[in-house]
Design a protein around this motif. Structure first.
Motif, PDB file in Angstrom:
ATOM      1  N   ARG A  47       0.875  -1.171   0.000  1.00 50.77           N
ATOM      2  CA  ARG A  47       0.000   0.000   0.000  1.00 50.77           C
ATOM      3  C   ARG A  47       0.913   1.222   0.000  1.00 50.77           C
ATOM      4  O   ARG A  47       1.802   1.320   0.844  1.00 50.77           O
ATOM      5  N   GLU A  48       0.677   2.103  -0.936  1.00 48.33           N
ATOM      6  CA  GLU A  48       1.532   3.282  -1.028  1.00 48.33           C
ATOM      7  C   GLU A  48       0.885   4.446  -0.304  1.00 48.33           C
ATOM      8  O   GLU A  48      -0.315   4.694  -0.472  1.00 48.33           O
ATOM      9  N   ASP A  50       1.424   8.558   0.446  1.00 50.63           N
ATOM     10  CA  ASP A  50       2.170   9.769   0.139  1.00 50.63           C
ATOM     11  C   ASP A  50       1.972  10.747   1.289  1.00 50.63           C
ATOM     12  O   ASP A  50       0.857  11.143   1.584  1.00 50.63           O
ATOM     13  N   GLY A  52       3.634  13.710   1.541  1.00 47.89           N
ATOM     14  CA  GLY A  52       4.131  15.050   1.223  1.00 47.89           C
ATOM     15  C   GLY A  52       5.240  15.063   0.201  1.00 47.89           C
ATOM     16  O   GLY A  52       6.025  16.000   0.150  1.00 47.89           O
ATOM     17  N   ALA A  80      -5.445  -1.525  -2.709  1.00 47.47           N
ATOM     18  CA  ALA A  80      -6.186  -0.264  -2.683  1.00 47.47           C
ATOM     19  C   ALA A  80      -6.442   0.213  -1.267  1.00 47.47           C
ATOM     20  O   ALA A  80      -6.837   1.346  -1.062  1.00 47.47           O
ATOM     21  N   THR A  95       4.386  15.662   6.478  1.00 45.60           N
ATOM     22  CA  THR A  95       3.948  17.032   6.720  1.00 45.60           C
ATOM     23  C   THR A  95       3.073  17.074   7.960  1.00 45.60           C
ATOM     24  O   THR A  95       2.531  16.052   8.392  1.00 45.60           O
ATOM     25  N   ASN A  97       0.210  18.121   8.275  1.00 55.48           N
ATOM     26  CA  ASN A  97      -1.164  17.719   7.994  1.00 55.48           C
ATOM     27  C   ASN A  97      -1.307  16.217   7.749  1.00 55.48           C
ATOM     28  O   ASN A  97      -2.394  15.670   7.904  1.00 55.48           O
TER      29      ASN A  97
ATOM     30  N   PRO B 181      -8.201  11.456   2.914  1.00 55.28           N
ATOM     31  CA  PRO B 181      -7.102  11.919   2.063  1.00 55.28           C
ATOM     32  C   PRO B 181      -6.290  10.806   1.390  1.00 55.28           C
ATOM     33  O   PRO B 181      -5.601  11.093   0.429  1.00 55.28           O
ATOM     34  N   ILE B 182      -6.366   9.577   1.917  1.00 54.98           N
ATOM     35  CA  ILE B 182      -5.567   8.542   1.269  1.00 54.98           C
ATOM     36  C   ILE B 182      -6.463   7.751   0.327  1.00 54.98           C
ATOM     37  O   ILE B 182      -7.477   7.199   0.744  1.00 54.98           O
ATOM     38  N   HIS B 183      -6.109   7.758  -0.939  1.00 54.80           N
ATOM     39  CA  HIS B 183      -6.972   7.191  -1.966  1.00 54.80           C
ATOM     40  C   HIS B 183      -6.588   5.758  -2.302  1.00 54.80           C
ATOM     41  O   HIS B 183      -5.572   5.252  -1.851  1.00 54.80           O
ATOM     42  N   ALA B 184      -7.374   5.171  -3.183  1.00 54.15           N
ATOM     43  CA  ALA B 184      -7.174   3.761  -3.507  1.00 54.15           C
ATOM     44  C   ALA B 184      -5.983   3.528  -4.419  1.00 54.15           C
ATOM     45  O   ALA B 184      -5.303   2.529  -4.305  1.00 54.15           O
ATOM     46  N   GLY B 185      -5.713   4.433  -5.317  1.00 55.43           N
ATOM     47  CA  GLY B 185      -4.601   4.212  -6.237  1.00 55.43           C
ATOM     48  C   GLY B 185      -3.318   4.797  -5.689  1.00 55.43           C
ATOM     49  O   GLY B 185      -3.264   5.248  -4.550  1.00 55.43           O
ATOM     50  N   ILE B 186      -2.271   4.781  -6.528  1.00 57.10           N
ATOM     51  CA  ILE B 186      -1.038   5.445  -6.115  1.00 57.10           C
ATOM     52  C   ILE B 186      -1.172   6.900  -6.523  1.00 57.10           C
ATOM     53  O   ILE B 186      -0.717   7.296  -7.596  1.00 57.10           O
ATOM     54  N   ILE B 187      -1.875   7.676  -5.737  1.00 58.83           N
ATOM     55  CA  ILE B 187      -1.971   9.102  -6.021  1.00 58.83           C
ATOM     56  C   ILE B 187      -1.775   9.884  -4.735  1.00 58.83           C
ATOM     57  O   ILE B 187      -1.681   9.321  -3.661  1.00 58.83           O
ATOM     58  N   GLU B 188      -1.776  11.184  -4.903  1.00 60.86           N
ATOM     59  CA  GLU B 188      -1.423  12.034  -3.776  1.00 60.86           C
ATOM     60  C   GLU B 188      -2.639  12.249  -2.876  1.00 60.86           C
ATOM     61  O   GLU B 188      -3.768  11.978  -3.275  1.00 60.86           O
ATOM     62  N   PRO B 189      -2.420  12.738  -1.662  1.00 62.18           N
ATOM     63  CA  PRO B 189      -3.547  12.879  -0.746  1.00 62.18           C
ATOM     64  C   PRO B 189      -4.359  14.157  -0.943  1.00 62.18           C
ATOM     65  O   PRO B 189      -3.817  15.227  -1.183  1.00 62.18           O
ATOM     66  N   TRP B 210      -2.936  18.971   2.181  1.00 63.65           N
ATOM     67  CA  TRP B 210      -2.405  17.952   3.082  1.00 63.65           C
ATOM     68  C   TRP B 210      -0.889  17.892   2.959  1.00 63.65           C
ATOM     69  O   TRP B 210      -0.199  17.518   3.881  1.00 63.65           O
ATOM     70  N   LYS B 211      -0.416  18.217   1.764  1.00 64.61           N
ATOM     71  CA  LYS B 211       1.012  18.078   1.512  1.00 64.61           C
ATOM     72  C   LYS B 211       1.750  19.394   1.650  1.00 64.61           C
ATOM     73  O   LYS B 211       2.850  19.536   1.138  1.00 64.61           O
ATOM     74  N   SER B 526      -1.989  18.570 -10.130  1.00 61.91           N
ATOM     75  CA  SER B 526      -0.980  18.191  -9.150  1.00 61.91           C
ATOM     76  C   SER B 526      -1.462  18.582  -7.766  1.00 61.91           C
ATOM     77  O   SER B 526      -2.044  19.641  -7.583  1.00 61.91           O
ATOM     78  N   TYR B 527      -1.218  17.706  -6.789  1.00 64.07           N
ATOM     79  CA  TYR B 527      -1.534  18.058  -5.408  1.00 64.07           C
ATOM     80  C   TYR B 527      -0.325  18.756  -4.792  1.00 64.07           C
ATOM     81  O   TYR B 527      -0.467  19.715  -4.048  1.00 64.07           O
ATOM     82  N   ALA B 528       0.857  18.260  -5.129  1.00 60.67           N
ATOM     83  CA  ALA B 528       2.072  18.826  -4.547  1.00 60.67           C
ATOM     84  C   ALA B 528       2.268  20.273  -4.997  1.00 60.67           C
ATOM     85  O   ALA B 528       2.605  21.141  -4.200  1.00 60.67           O
TER      86      ALA B 528
END
Lengths: 183, 532
Positions: A47-48, A50, A52, A80, A95, A97, B181-189, B210-211, B526-528
């Motif tokens: 599970r990835e 992120d 920040g 997922a 971060t 947050n 904020p944490i999604h199912a795929g490999i994406i940003e929060p 969040w970031k 982009s979230y970042a």
């Protein structure tokens, strides 16, 4: 339909068509982490999270799933939900947050679990070190087992580190060696 | 012959005494006005038929320790000639209030909320002054961009008090669907809060930041020439776009003449970045309709482009390529011609894929009339980049305000008027072909010469520069003000995502939640870069 098939045949198999990770820097994975990873030799679900990063690490994680790297062939899957995961891959400095959500994710991941800090930011906050909005590297909040440095690490390097993690002796091979009388 | 229209003279003739002073810096006119005149003047610039200015950037500067005052800057892009016009006002001493322009110019919404969080300046009359960057758990009175706020202060995460701060709709059969904020795929929060009645989305409330890593504050700790390392790491997918915008701002401050070869190479790398992201996005959009075949092919092609980047520069993301004054990497001619040959192969490959995508009825069914962003809405919110062009906003800095080598290259700007997911896919596809064509043209006409210009002047404290680049997502804008000893007094970074995120809230209304990932991916924000 014919076009699709033609395209697939024309393309052929692209898996493995990538330059090898730059040699010289070998990934050393702590034996304790290898021991923990024993259970996940053949199947590791990641599970990835992120917390920040600049999203370059995410892009490289996504690249792992493309036909060129295709980590499914190594028995590594991307889940997922943290509830389905064996390992958390955390990217970015934590971060202020994201500190709460990261701890929540760690709590909801079932034991036994591994935590992999991916990229320089997750390991030592990188260029964002000291900022008011950054509360420290990942290991300040949750225990980290494996560190994969790089800004960002190449997919080939991530694969190498994950392979290294799942190397070495398992309880079964030790037992097998013992009963077969090998040295 | 019709007399030439001068926007500044026109405004002076109408507002006369309200404008204190007009100055011109780097060719950009700045109108200094009283704080109480901001609303009428900006409203006129926005609404007048001849000016039709869109708010491109709104930012504040804390002038301490030199002067005890805050400055508010409003950057407008005038529609007719794509000229820039700045309106600026001062808040002296303890003054913390100014009049909000959001009720008249919607594009100012997030900017004014951001200024309130970062500086504590309050826009009176703003319809929605909830916290934006500072989440609810941040202590009161923390305004990170105050000059007396230490960059390395320690903020501890605390349990947020009580309920989520959001806009809610109540009623029978109305449901709320929180995502993230944490999604199912490999994406940003990021946190999305949908309000639905039955299937269609009635309202979407975004909670981002969040970031937030404090990038703008970190810039103030850098010197002008070192900041490029940080600019490289603002948004990984736009590494080159951000560092280019930053470098251009510094070059304009230090009066550096960038050699022609370096400018051509910068265009080349910018197009390579556009290419790998657009190809990846076309695949990603197809993937969100569960069309895995196109996704597999696109991610394969994207990987090839990224390996090309790696081969050319030693970085898959083009990191460390830009430096103040030019570029640090000079690929040999053989490598460049190999790149062009490989790109031609990729284009052929991609064209075959396009034909497969174009005839897939179930795919087109999902794309068409999904997530429509109307032209008027896009204009009201100052939407930029691919999303804007797909909604009929014909803006592309490569053509309108040429930078790097684009003054010598002719860019064919893609566009559409439909504003749905399909339009955004089509614009991306057209830009992929255009990028490959441009790279070919650059390779053929690449001039010889030095790679780096030397600087002419040491910028005075308080000198400023604006810089804008058409990244793959849209306009990236930087405002840079020099500080003491070649430091940075203020660096305002604006990724196109910051402008386009609020627009997504309007594009999803009436669509069903399963279409949201598709719409989101077609915006591809982009979230970042947004959270900084």
């Amino acid at each position: 339909m014919f076009k699709i098939l033609k395209k697939s045949f024309k393309t052929g198999i692209v898996t493995g068509q990538y330059p090898p990770a730059p040699s010289g820097q070998k990934f050393s994975v702590a034996p304790t982490a290898q021991k923990k990873a024993e259970l996940f030799r053949r199947s590791l679900t990641i599970r990835e999270v992120d917390t920040g990063s600049c999203n370059a690490c995410e892009m490289e994680m996504n690249a792992l799933a493309n036909p060129v790297y295709d980590i499914e062939r190594l028995g590594i899957h991307i889940a997922a939900s943290p509830r389905h995961a064996d390992a958390l891959v955390v990217t970015g400095p934590v971060t202020v947050n994201m500190e709460g959500p990261l701890k929540d994710v760690f709590k909801t991941t079932p034991n036994p679990k591994l935590v992999i800090a991916l990229g320089d930011c997750a390991i030592n906050c990188g260029i964002f070190k000291g900022s008011y909005a950054v509360t420290g590297p990942v290991d300040q909040h949750i225990p980290v087992d494996v560190r994969i440095p790089g800004c960002p690490p190449r997919p080939a390097e991530i694969i190498e580190a994950l392979t290294e993690l799942r190397k070495g002796e398992t309880t079964f091979t030790r037992w097998f060696r013992k009963i077969s009388g090998e040295p | 012959m019709e007399p030439v229209f001068h926007p500044v003279e026109h405004l002076e003739s109408i507002f006369g005494p309200a404008i204190n002073r007009v100055s011109t810096d780097h060719g950009i006119p700045v109108l200094h006005v009283n704080t109480n005149q901001i609303l009428p003047i900006t409203r006129y610039i926005h609404g007048n038929e001849k000016l039709r200015g869109t708010l491109s950037l709104l930012w504040a500067v804390d002038r301490r320790p030199r002067d005890l005052r805050y400055e508010l800057w409003y950057l407008f892009t005038l529609c007719e000639h794509k000229d820039w016009l700045i309106v600026s006002t001062d808040l002296l001493g303890d003054e913390r209030l100014y009049e909000s322009i959001t009720p008249k110019i919607h594009a100012a919404n997030w900017y004014e909320r951001e200024i309130r969080d970062m500086f504590g300046l309050i826009a009176q009359g703003h319809p929605d002054l909830r916290r934006l960057v500072r989440h609810n758990h941040w202590p009161k009175g923390v305004h990170p961009l105050h000059k007396n706020f230490p960059w390395n202060s320690v903020l501890q995460w605390r349990q947020p008090p009580g309920s989520v701060d959001g806009h809610f709709i109540h009623g029978e059969g109305v449901f709320e669907v929180p995502v993230g904020p944490i999604h199912a795929g490999i994406i940003e929060p990021g946190h999305f809060r949908f309000t639905v009645a039955g299937e269609p989305i009635m309202h979407l409330d975004l909670q981002h930041f969040w970031k937030h890593r404090g990038v703008e504050k970190l810039f103030e700790e850098q010197t002008l020439s070192d900041g490029v390392v940080l600019a490289d790491r603002i948004s990984g997918d736009t590494t080159f776009g951000h560092s280019l915008t930053y470098c251009q701002a510094v070059e304009s401050l230090m009066d550096i003449h960038v050699p022609r070869r370096a400018r051509y190479l910068r265009s080349l790398f910018l197009e390579l970045e556009r290419l790998h992201n657009h190809i990846g996005d076309v695949g990603g959009i197809c993937n969100d309709t569960a069309y895995a075949l196109a996704h597999a092919h696109c991610s394969r092609l994207k990987e090839r482009v990224m390996q090309l980047n790696d081969h050319l520069t030693g970085s898959r993301f083009l990191r460390g390529v830009n430096c103040v004054g030019g570029v640090g990497i000079d690929p040999p001619a053989v490598q460049l011609s190999d790149t062009v040959t490989e790109l031609e192969r990729i284009e052929k490959d991609f064209s075959e894929l396009e034909q497969i995508i174009a005839v897939n009825a179930s795919l087109i069914d999902r794309f068409e009339n999904t997530g429509i962003l109307k032209k008027q809405t896009a204009w009201d919110h100052g939407v930029v980049g691919v999303v804007g062009r797909a909604s009929g906003i014909d803006r592309d800095l490569r053509r309108d305000r040429p930078f790097a080598a684009y003054d010598e290259l002719s860019v064919r700007v893609a566009g559409s008027i439909n504003g749905d997911v399909r339009a955004r896919v089509q614009v991306r596809m057209a830009e992929i072909h255009e990028s490959i064509r441009l790279i070919g043209e650059i390779q053929r006409t690449l001039p010889d010469g030095p790679l780096k210009g030397s600087r002419q002047v040491v910028p005075d404290p308080g000198a400023w520069a604006l810089s804008a680049v058409e990244g793959w997502r849209g306009e990236i804008v930087y405002f840079l003000m020099a500080g003491e000893h070649e430091g940075i007094h203020r660096c305002k970074v604006r990724d196109p995502s910051f402008v386009n995120w609020p627009a997504i809230q309007l594009a999803v209304i009436g669509n069903i939640i399963p279409d949201f990932p598709l719409i989101n991916k077609s915006f591809s924000l982009s979230y970042a870069g947004n959270d900084l």
